[in-house]
Design a protein around this motif. Structure first.
Motif, PDB file in Angstrom:
ATOM      1  N   LEU A   1     118.195  83.216  73.485  1.00  0.00           N
ATOM      2  CA  LEU A   1     117.065  82.278  73.521  1.00  0.00           C
ATOM      3  C   LEU A   1     117.214  81.224  72.429  1.00  0.00           C
ATOM      4  N   ARG A   2     117.634  81.675  71.263  1.00  0.00           N
ATOM      5  CA  ARG A   2     117.789  80.751  70.134  1.00  0.00           C
ATOM      6  C   ARG A   2     118.922  79.755  70.390  1.00  0.00           C
ATOM      7  N   ALA A   3     119.954  80.220  71.058  1.00  0.00           N
ATOM      8  CA  ALA A   3     121.088  79.325  71.351  1.00  0.00           C
ATOM      9  C   ALA A   3     120.641  78.170  72.239  1.00  0.00           C
ATOM     10  N   LEU A   4     119.838  78.484  73.250  1.00  0.00           N
ATOM     11  CA  LEU A   4     119.334  77.427  74.129  1.00  0.00           C
ATOM     12  C   LEU A   4     118.379  76.520  73.360  1.00  0.00           C
ATOM     13  N   SER A   5     117.557  77.126  72.522  1.00  0.00           N
ATOM     14  CA  SER A   5     116.605  76.357  71.713  1.00  0.00           C
ATOM     15  C   SER A   5     117.352  75.350  70.828  1.00  0.00           C
ATOM     16  N   ARG A   6     118.446  75.813  70.242  1.00  0.00           N
ATOM     17  CA  ARG A   6     119.222  74.934  69.352  1.00  0.00           C
ATOM     18  C   ARG A   6     119.825  73.763  70.122  1.00  0.00           C
ATOM     19  N   LEU A   7     120.311  74.035  71.321  1.00  0.00           N
ATOM     20  CA  LEU A   7     120.888  72.957  72.132  1.00  0.00           C
ATOM     21  C   LEU A   7     119.831  71.920  72.494  1.00  0.00           C
ATOM     22  N   LEU A   8     118.645  72.405  72.802  1.00  0.00           N
ATOM     23  CA  LEU A   8     117.566  71.466  73.148  1.00  0.00           C
ATOM     24  C   LEU A   8     117.201  70.597  71.948  1.00  0.00           C
ATOM     25  N   ARG A   9     117.155  71.237  70.774  1.00  0.00           N
ATOM     26  CA  ARG A   9     116.807  70.483  69.563  1.00  0.00           C
ATOM     27  C   ARG A   9     117.898  69.446  69.244  1.00  0.00           C
ATOM     28  N   GLU A  10     119.146  69.827  69.473  1.00  0.00           N
ATOM     29  CA  GLU A  10     120.244  68.884  69.216  1.00  0.00           C
ATOM     30  C   GLU A  10     120.219  67.721  70.201  1.00  0.00           C
ATOM     31  N   ASN A  11     119.515  67.932  71.315  1.00  0.00           N
ATOM     32  CA  ASN A  11     119.432  66.874  72.327  1.00  0.00           C
ATOM     33  C   ASN A  11     118.261  65.930  72.064  1.00  0.00           C
ATOM     34  N   LEU A  12     117.662  66.041  70.905  1.00  0.00           N
ATOM     35  CA  LEU A  12     116.465  65.242  70.597  1.00  0.00           C
ATOM     36  C   LEU A  12     116.679  63.740  70.798  1.00  0.00           C
ATOM     37  N   PRO A  13     117.806  63.160  70.389  1.00  0.00           N
ATOM     38  CA  PRO A  13     117.969  61.715  70.609  1.00  0.00           C
ATOM     39  C   PRO A  13     117.845  61.341  72.091  1.00  0.00           C
ATOM     40  N   GLY A  14     118.458  62.131  72.953  1.00  0.00           N
ATOM     41  CA  GLY A  14     118.369  61.871  74.387  1.00  0.00           C
ATOM     42  C   GLY A  14     116.940  62.011  74.874  1.00  0.00           C
ATOM     43  N   THR A  15     116.256  63.033  74.357  1.00  0.00           N
ATOM     44  CA  THR A  15     114.864  63.259  74.743  1.00  0.00           C
ATOM     45  C   THR A  15     114.005  62.064  74.338  1.00  0.00           C
ATOM     46  N   LEU A  16     114.180  61.599  73.102  1.00  0.00           N
ATOM     47  CA  LEU A  16     113.380  60.482  72.597  1.00  0.00           C
ATOM     48  C   LEU A  16     113.647  59.204  73.373  1.00  0.00           C
ATOM     49  N   GLN A  17     114.893  59.049  73.815  1.00  0.00           N
ATOM     50  CA  GLN A  17     115.211  57.827  74.549  1.00  0.00           C
ATOM     51  C   GLN A  17     114.807  57.906  76.016  1.00  0.00           C
ATOM     52  N   GLY A  18     114.389  59.090  76.442  1.00  0.00           N
ATOM     53  CA  GLY A  18     113.795  59.205  77.763  1.00  0.00           C
ATOM     54  C   GLY A  18     114.768  59.382  78.903  1.00  0.00           C
TER      55      GLY A  18
ATOM     56  N   TYR B   1     110.642  76.376  77.938  1.00  0.00           N
ATOM     57  CA  TYR B   1     110.875  75.601  76.717  1.00  0.00           C
ATOM     58  C   TYR B   1     110.191  74.252  76.818  1.00  0.00           C
ATOM     59  N   ASP B   2     109.822  73.727  75.666  1.00  0.00           N
ATOM     60  CA  ASP B   2     109.478  72.307  75.674  1.00  0.00           C
ATOM     61  C   ASP B   2     110.767  71.540  75.357  1.00  0.00           C
ATOM     62  N   PRO B   3     110.784  70.229  75.574  1.00  0.00           N
ATOM     63  CA  PRO B   3     112.048  69.498  75.403  1.00  0.00           C
ATOM     64  C   PRO B   3     112.558  69.469  73.968  1.00  0.00           C
ATOM     65  N   LEU B   4     111.751  69.919  73.020  1.00  0.00           N
ATOM     66  CA  LEU B   4     112.218  69.949  71.633  1.00  0.00           C
ATOM     67  C   LEU B   4     112.788  71.310  71.248  1.00  0.00           C
ATOM     68  N   GLY B   5     112.699  72.270  72.144  1.00  0.00           N
ATOM     69  CA  GLY B   5     113.350  73.541  71.891  1.00  0.00           C
ATOM     70  C   GLY B   5     112.432  74.704  71.565  1.00  0.00           C
ATOM     71  N   ALA B   6     111.128  74.479  71.602  1.00  0.00           N
ATOM     72  CA  ALA B   6     110.210  75.602  71.362  1.00  0.00           C
ATOM     73  C   ALA B   6     110.216  76.499  72.599  1.00  0.00           C
ATOM     74  N   GLN B   7     110.317  77.802  72.389  1.00  0.00           N
ATOM     75  CA  GLN B   7     110.373  78.716  73.531  1.00  0.00           C
ATOM     76  C   GLN B   7     109.081  79.520  73.630  1.00  0.00           C
ATOM     77  N   PHE B   8     108.685  79.808  74.858  1.00  0.00           N
ATOM     78  CA  PHE B   8     107.461  80.565  75.121  1.00  0.00           C
ATOM     79  C   PHE B   8     107.760  81.577  76.206  1.00  0.00           C
ATOM     80  N   GLU B   9     107.277  82.798  76.022  1.00  0.00           N
ATOM     81  CA  GLU B   9     107.476  83.785  77.086  1.00  0.00           C
ATOM     82  C   GLU B   9     106.356  83.652  78.102  1.00  0.00           C
ATOM     83  N   ALA B  10     106.725  83.672  79.357  1.00  0.00           N
ATOM     84  CA  ALA B  10     105.732  83.604  80.430  1.00  0.00           C
ATOM     85  C   ALA B  10     105.371  85.020  80.848  1.00  0.00           C
TER      86      ALA B  10
END
Lengths: 251, 240
Positions: free
Chosen positions: A111-128, A151-160
């Motif tokens: 879960l953390r590995a995916l979270s980290r990738l999402l956080r590293e993708n922040l520039p892409g997320t911000l640019q839309g 997950y939210d696009p910034l990498g926060a994870q939530f269990e459903a």
């Protein structure tokens, strides 16, 4: 509040309400509808086959439910290029760990590995244009229970607890699943045949209200991508299997 | 010392002798190509000898456990880097051996001022068709032999290794069940470690796959697999 990061996101047209939602502040991504819910046999993860760019249907044969290893699934919503590369990175990372350490990576680390990738993708997320909001389904090795995370696009994870959805058509799906969870019949108690038919009906419903969702076409034997995850591993449902279950469900 | 050719040759010869002496008590490992996949076998006392390397690749090794681990990690890292850079389809036994494992072993063998890697192994790759399976016998000095008979045995005695390979090759037909194939592999293993001459003597078959005080480790690279990873531990029903 100028320094508020979350307030900054809508101004940069980044994602706030989920990838692919319609509205002035949303990015121009109409990629997908994926969802997952607990059923009696495990977790059923489902997705349509459509990828779009604006109002153009880019592909109707896209695979969005990806097997990361024998007990992990990622359902991708958002920018396919980024999401597919994330999946490839995770596949390699999980398998490398398992082979080199002679034991699977823990669910928390995955879960953390995916979270980290999402956080590293922040520039892409911000640019839309590179936002990804995936679902992750994995099995905890100690409890042997499958679990759904979003997950939210910034990498926060939530269990459903019962279900999760992502992508432009997920609002309709989640509404129906909420109704069923509240009033029944409860998806969590459904056998796999009923759960498969429910997933296809949910995609049909989503496609009714969202042009970016490919939906299904039983007449053409065109059904969802469906994968069941439980402690035994992953089981994929072929189009022929789904067609048969669909027929049986109508009797 | 290395600027004098004779002394360098002597040092290398001493090194071979040292490695052979260190490996003399190591127990053999085997691999067999079958219609259903490639079966690998090793027998250990707590330490594993058979390992998954990549989607279609595995190795069975004998030698010092620490050195086996070093070579294993090298192989896994190289395979995953290659698979990620290109595609899993492009990760092959030949590429892995030629660009990673063999240069590492040869380099270690020829570095005469450092301890050598005490490892011998079989590297196996399963293909779509049995004819294209790859079985490679790798020596401690990095030399590699690609075997075409569908059987690979790694043992510290070259003569016994050749006899065991011949016996297994002659005794394996496609009609044999997996259990029967494994029984033959275990029988060969018993014969090799019993110490007597291999050639010209009968090989005793045991219905039981157990070896007292040791763990028989079996794995298969399955030709038909639902998942990308084809390596699976092979669990057979034990005969009473």
């Amino acid at each position: 509040m100028n320094g508020d990061f979350l307030a900054l996101l809508p101004r940069r047209e980044a994602v706030t309400a989920g990838v692919g939602t319609h509205g002035s502040s949303a990015p121009r991504l109409e990629a997908t509808t994926v969802f997952a819910f607990h059923c009696a046999d495990g977790i059923l993860v489902a997705g349509d086959h459509r990828a779009t760019a604006g109002n153009v249907v880019f592909s109707d044969t896209t695979e969005k439910i990806l097997e990361l290893d024998s007990h992990s699934l990622m359902a991708i919503a958002g920018s396919p290029s980024v999401a597919l590369e994330m999946a490839r990175t995770l596949q390699t990372s999980f398998e490398f760990y398992r082979r080199s350490q002679l034991r699977p990576m823990s669910l928390a680390a995955k879960l953390r590995a995916l979270s980290r990738l999402l956080r590293e993708n922040l520039p892409g997320t911000l640019q839309g244009f590179g936002a990804v909001a995936p679902l992750f389904a994995g099995v905890d090795a100690s409890t042997r229970k499958p679990a759904i995370y979003f997950y939210d696009p910034l990498g926060a994870q939530f269990e459903a607890a019962a279900y999760a959805g992502s992508g432009s058509g997920s609002a309709s799906v989640k509404s129906v699943l909420h109704y069923l969870e509240t009033w029944g019949p409860h998806p969590a108690t459904m056998g796999i045949s009923d759960a498969v038919n429910l997933a296809n009906r949910l995609l049909m419903t989503a496609a009714e209200f969202d042009s970016a969702t490919g939906g299904i076409d039983p007449g053409q034997r065109n059904f969802a991508t469906l994968k069941l995850l439980n402690s035994d591993g992953i089981r994929s449902f072929s189009q022929a299997e789904q067609a048969q279950l669909w027929q049986e469900g109508r009797r | 010392m290395t600027d004098e050719p004779y002394r360098w040759l002597e040092a290398i010869a001493n090194r071979r002798e040292y490695i052979r002496d260190q490996l003399k008590d190591a127990t053999p490992v085997l691999a067999v190509s079958r219609p259903e996949g490639v079966i690998l076998m090793g027998v250990g006392t707590g330490q594993s000898k058979v390992f998954e390397v990549y989607d279609r690749l595995a190795l069975a090794a004998l030698g010092n456990p620490v050195d086996i681990e070093r070579v294993r990690q090298t192989a896994i890292e190289a395979a995953h880097l290659d698979g990620f850079t290109r595609d899993p389809e492009d990760v092959t036994a030949r590429r892995l051996l030629n660009f990673s494992i063999c240069p590492a072993l040869k380099g270690s063998f020829e570095q005469i001022f450092a301890a050598p890697l005490l490892v011998e192994m079989i590297v196996a790759e399963v293909a779509l068709g049995q004819a294209n399976d790859v079985l490679a016998r790798v020596s401690y000095d990095g030399s590699v032999r690609y075997l075409t008979g569908g059987v690979a045995v790694a043992h510290t005695s070259a003569t016994d290794e050749a006899s065991a390979t011949e016996w297994l090759t002659a005794g394996l037909s496609p009609a044999l069940s997996q259990q029967e194939v494994v029984e033959r592999m275990v029988a060969v293993w018993r014969k090799l470690v019993s110490g007597g001459p291999f050639a010209g003597t009968a090989i005793e078959m045991h219905p039981s796959l157990d070896i007292a005080g040791k763990t028989v480790e079996l794995a298969i690279l399955a030709r038909e697999s639902r998942t990308q990873a084809t390596y699976k531990p092979l669990i057979l029903e034990k005969a009473e």
